[in-house]
Design a protein around this motif. Structure first.
Motif, PDB file in Angstrom:
ATOM      1  N   ASP A  94      -9.079  -5.329 -43.039  1.00 10.94           N
ATOM      2  CA  ASP A  94     -10.322  -4.612 -43.347  1.00 10.94           C
ATOM      3  C   ASP A  94     -10.027  -3.345 -44.142  1.00 10.94           C
ATOM      4  N   PHE A  95      -9.011  -2.619 -43.693  1.00  6.13           N
ATOM      5  CA  PHE A  95      -8.625  -1.391 -44.395  1.00  6.13           C
ATOM      6  C   PHE A  95      -8.169  -1.709 -45.816  1.00  6.13           C
ATOM      7  N   ALA A  96      -7.390  -2.777 -45.973  1.00  3.12           N
ATOM      8  CA  ALA A  96      -6.892  -3.143 -47.303  1.00  3.12           C
ATOM      9  C   ALA A  96      -8.051  -3.483 -48.236  1.00  3.12           C
ATOM     10  N   VAL A  97      -9.079  -4.173 -47.720  1.00  2.00           N
ATOM     11  CA  VAL A  97     -10.263  -4.498 -48.531  1.00  2.00           C
ATOM     12  C   VAL A  97     -10.959  -3.218 -48.976  1.00  2.00           C
ATOM     13  N   ALA A  98     -11.175  -2.299 -48.029  1.00  2.00           N
ATOM     14  CA  ALA A  98     -11.842  -1.033 -48.359  1.00  2.00           C
ATOM     15  C   ALA A  98     -11.018  -0.223 -49.355  1.00  2.00           C
ATOM     16  N   ASP A  99      -9.701  -0.260 -49.200  1.00  2.00           N
ATOM     17  CA  ASP A  99      -8.820   0.479 -50.096  1.00  2.00           C
ATOM     18  C   ASP A  99      -8.896  -0.064 -51.521  1.00  2.00           C
ATOM     19  N   ILE A 100      -8.944  -1.380 -51.662  1.00  2.00           N
ATOM     20  CA  ILE A 100      -9.047  -1.986 -52.995  1.00  2.00           C
ATOM     21  C   ILE A 100     -10.371  -1.615 -53.649  1.00  2.00           C
ATOM     22  N   ILE A 101     -11.450  -1.625 -52.868  1.00  2.00           N
ATOM     23  CA  ILE A 101     -12.761  -1.229 -53.405  1.00  2.00           C
ATOM     24  C   ILE A 101     -12.718   0.216 -53.897  1.00  2.00           C
ATOM     25  N   ASP A 102     -12.084   1.102 -53.123  1.00  2.00           N
ATOM     26  CA  ASP A 102     -11.977   2.513 -53.517  1.00  2.00           C
ATOM     27  C   ASP A 102     -11.159   2.679 -54.797  1.00  2.00           C
ATOM     28  N   ARG A 103     -10.149   1.847 -54.983  1.00  4.07           N
ATOM     29  CA  ARG A 103      -9.248   1.980 -56.133  1.00  4.07           C
ATOM     30  C   ARG A 103      -9.740   1.220 -57.361  1.00  4.07           C
ATOM     31  N   TYR A 104     -10.753   0.369 -57.184  1.00  2.07           N
ATOM     32  CA  TYR A 104     -11.094  -0.603 -58.216  1.00  2.07           C
ATOM     33  C   TYR A 104     -11.443   0.038 -59.554  1.00  2.07           C
ATOM     34  N   GLU A 105     -12.285   1.060 -59.534  1.00  2.16           N
ATOM     35  CA  GLU A 105     -12.737   1.623 -60.805  1.00  2.16           C
ATOM     36  C   GLU A 105     -11.705   2.563 -61.422  1.00  2.16           C
ATOM     37  N   VAL A 106     -10.633   2.849 -60.705  1.00  2.00           N
ATOM     38  CA  VAL A 106      -9.530   3.627 -61.270  1.00  2.00           C
ATOM     39  C   VAL A 106      -8.468   2.701 -61.854  1.00  2.00           C
ATOM     40  N   GLU A 107      -8.193   1.585 -61.151  1.00  2.00           N
ATOM     41  CA  GLU A 107      -7.095   0.705 -61.560  1.00  2.00           C
ATOM     42  C   GLU A 107      -7.543  -0.570 -62.258  1.00  2.00           C
ATOM     43  N   GLY A 108      -8.743  -1.076 -61.944  1.00  2.00           N
ATOM     44  CA  GLY A 108      -9.284  -2.208 -62.675  1.00  2.00           C
ATOM     45  C   GLY A 108      -8.852  -3.572 -62.154  1.00  2.00           C
ATOM     46  N   PRO A 109      -9.532  -4.636 -62.633  1.00  2.00           N
ATOM     47  CA  PRO A 109      -9.296  -5.991 -62.114  1.00  2.00           C
ATOM     48  C   PRO A 109      -7.935  -6.562 -62.464  1.00  2.00           C
ATOM     49  N   LYS A 110      -7.386  -6.207 -63.624  1.00  2.00           N
ATOM     50  CA  LYS A 110      -6.098  -6.779 -64.024  1.00  2.00           C
ATOM     51  C   LYS A 110      -5.011  -6.408 -63.021  1.00  2.00           C
ATOM     52  N   ARG A 111      -5.036  -5.167 -62.549  1.00  2.00           N
ATOM     53  CA  ARG A 111      -4.011  -4.716 -61.625  1.00  2.00           C
ATOM     54  C   ARG A 111      -4.298  -5.131 -60.188  1.00  2.00           C
ATOM     55  N   LEU A 112      -5.565  -5.147 -59.782  1.00  2.00           N
ATOM     56  CA  LEU A 112      -5.897  -5.335 -58.370  1.00  2.00           C
ATOM     57  C   LEU A 112      -6.185  -6.780 -57.978  1.00  2.00           C
ATOM     58  N   ALA A 113      -6.565  -7.632 -58.923  1.00  2.00           N
ATOM     59  CA  ALA A 113      -6.862  -9.027 -58.575  1.00  2.00           C
ATOM     60  C   ALA A 113      -5.697  -9.708 -57.843  1.00  2.00           C
ATOM     61  N   PRO A 114      -4.435  -9.501 -58.253  1.00  2.00           N
ATOM     62  CA  PRO A 114      -3.338 -10.140 -57.513  1.00  2.00           C
ATOM     63  C   PRO A 114      -3.273  -9.711 -56.047  1.00  2.00           C
ATOM     64  N   GLU A 115      -3.615  -8.462 -55.752  1.00  2.00           N
ATOM     65  CA  GLU A 115      -3.626  -8.009 -54.353  1.00  2.00           C
ATOM     66  C   GLU A 115      -4.709  -8.737 -53.559  1.00  2.00           C
ATOM     67  N   VAL A 116      -5.869  -8.911 -54.175  1.00  2.00           N
ATOM     68  CA  VAL A 116      -6.964  -9.605 -53.491  1.00  2.00           C
ATOM     69  C   VAL A 116      -6.597 -11.069 -53.271  1.00  2.00           C
ATOM     70  N   ILE A 117      -5.975 -11.691 -54.267  1.00  2.00           N
ATOM     71  CA  ILE A 117      -5.554 -13.096 -54.124  1.00  2.00           C
ATOM     72  C   ILE A 117      -4.553 -13.244 -52.984  1.00  2.00           C
ATOM     73  N   ALA A 118      -3.604 -12.301 -52.893  1.00  2.00           N
ATOM     74  CA  ALA A 118      -2.605 -12.360 -51.814  1.00  2.00           C
ATOM     75  C   ALA A 118      -3.265 -12.224 -50.450  1.00  2.00           C
TER      76      ALA A 118
END
Length: 433
Positions: free
Chosen positions: A130-154
């Motif tokens: 749950d924390f990891a999901v919230a963390d990715i949402i917080d970082r999304y507009e700073v880091e973008g889908p190219k960088r964060l999509a692999p974390e979500v897939i994992a």
């Protein structure tokens, strides 16, 4: 009053002292950004020249920081933004290069906790996901889908592994909720990259799981994402239909604000239905007053209700498509300050492009100010381009072709140069090389 581009004499002087031209500075900035631990830049000599001439405003914080590092190294002294003509840029404290490696990936911790639990996944494991999901949402507009999509897939693959093992019913429900959110996030990210087939498949998976859970708000959220996908595919009838179906699940709950403003109103605007836009935005504003909503600019990728600012940004876009330029400017200026204070470079770009287009299409066009805002918009999101910025930047570019003005021609040149740099990450598939 329209802003007249002015040469940045300080930047020009420092470059002259350092012995670098626009081409050399751009190349050095690209090279430095690949080794300093931050996002990689794709700065071009054309963009550097625009900064020197004052045509595209100031660089964003990342570009400014790298430029200072490159020029400071050449001159063997520390430089501040004011030294290169940007006294208004405030550099935040940047973490050291070693900081990201100081902590483990949440997946490693979940695996260790599960091993301790032997058979069943317990609540602490799911709390960390749950924390990891919230963390990715917080970082999304700073880091973008190219960088964060692999974390979500994992994370999504890890949840699938856990679901195949023996679990308590209560934990199974939490796992399926997380699976829905992660698949939904991947759908949203795929839209931002222009990967619409993947977006549709992830959304279909997310909606199926949300249906098994009988969770109306999650189903409403997925329908909102499907509507978002259809909108950027140019299927506006479908986008409106999906948003309306989502509202059946949302009722007047938290997800209805997003469905009304981002889904229904924007689709109705593209269909030329001004009354439909006004009705949807009024309903969304009523709900935003009644429901608890976040302050400031809520993330675009969120499972929480939209804030007033995020609603206003979508209203500006919807009214622009419907041809109501006064309301576009009203909502755009209403949210402009909050957008500039946020981490969302995309929102800064999109709101400026909406305002710029409204200025250009209004009864008294202000071409110079519109082109200035449009050029700024390209600069803001150049390092993390997404499909929506690509689309709106080109729509504004098409509008400038009606004007035989120097500024309009300059924007078209800047747009072509920008498009060449970001094509891989945000262009429609038919325009990729």
């Amino acid at each position: 009053m329209a802003r007249v581009p002015q040469e940045n004499k300080k930047l020009t002087a420092v470059m002259l002292e350092a012995g670098v031209l626009a081409t050399g500075l751009a190349k050095r900035m690209q090279d430095h950004s690949r080794t300093d631990g931050g996002p990689e830049l794709s700065t071009s000599h054309t963009l550097v020249k625009k900064w020197m001439d004052g045509i595209v405003g100031q660089p964003n914080e990342r570009s400014c920081r790298v430029m200072l590092a490159v020029l400071g190294t050449k001159l063997n002294r520390d430089l501040r933004p004011a030294d290169i003509g940007y006294p208004d840029i405030v550099l935040s404290q940047e973490p050291t290069q070693d900081a990201p490696e100081a902590f483990e990936n949440p997946l490693v911790i979940t695996q260790r906790l599960q091993w301790l639990g032997q058979i069943d996944v317990d609540d602490p494991v799911l709390d960390i996901v749950d924390f990891a999901v919230a963390d990715i949402i917080d970082r999304y507009e700073v880091e973008g889908p190219k960088r964060l999509a692999p974390e979500v897939i994992a994370l999504r693959c890890r949840i699938d592994e856990l679901l195949r093992q023996r679990q308590h019913p209560r934990q199974v429900t939490r796992l399926y909720q997380l699976a829905t959110k992660l698949s939904g996030m991947l759908s949203y990210m795929a839209v931002n990259r222009g990967r619409f087939v993947h977006a549709s498949m992830y959304a279909k998976e997310a909606f199926h799981i949300a249906t098994l859970l009988e969770d109306p708000q999650l189903r409403a959220w997925v329908r909102g994402t499907e509507s978002f996908c259809a909108y950027y595919m140019g299927k506006y009838d479908t986008a409106a239909t999906l948003a309306e179906d989502g509202l059946r699940y949302a009722s007047d709950g938290p997800q209805a604000i997003r469905l009304l403003s981002n889904g229904l109103a924007r689709a109705r605007g593209k269909m030329g239905d001004a009354n439909g836009v006004h009705s949807a935005i009024n309903h969304a504003n009523t709900l935003a007053e009644r429901l608890p909503t976040p302050t400031g600019l809520s993330p675009a990728l969120t499972f929480e209700p939209y804030s007033h600012a995020r609603l206003a940004a979508n209203a500006a876009t919807a009214y622009l498509s419907a041809g109501d330029y006064d309301r576009t400017l009203q909502y755009g200026h209403q949210v402009e300050a909050l957008v500039d204070e946020s981490d969302s470079v995309w929102s800064r770009s999109l709101v400026r492009l909406d305002i710029a287009t409204a200025l250009l299409k209004s009864g008294s066009p202000d071409v110079e100010q519109a082109v200035h805002l449009g050029s700024q918009a390209l600069t803001f999101s150049e390092e993390r381009p997404i499909r929506s910025v690509w689309q709106r930047a080109h729509e504004f570019g098409s509008a400038t072709t009606s004007f035989d003005a120097t500024g309009a021609h300059e924007y078209q040149i800047v747009l072509r140069d920008w498009a060449d740099r970001v094509r891989e990450f945000s262009a429609p598939a038919t325009t990729r090389r």
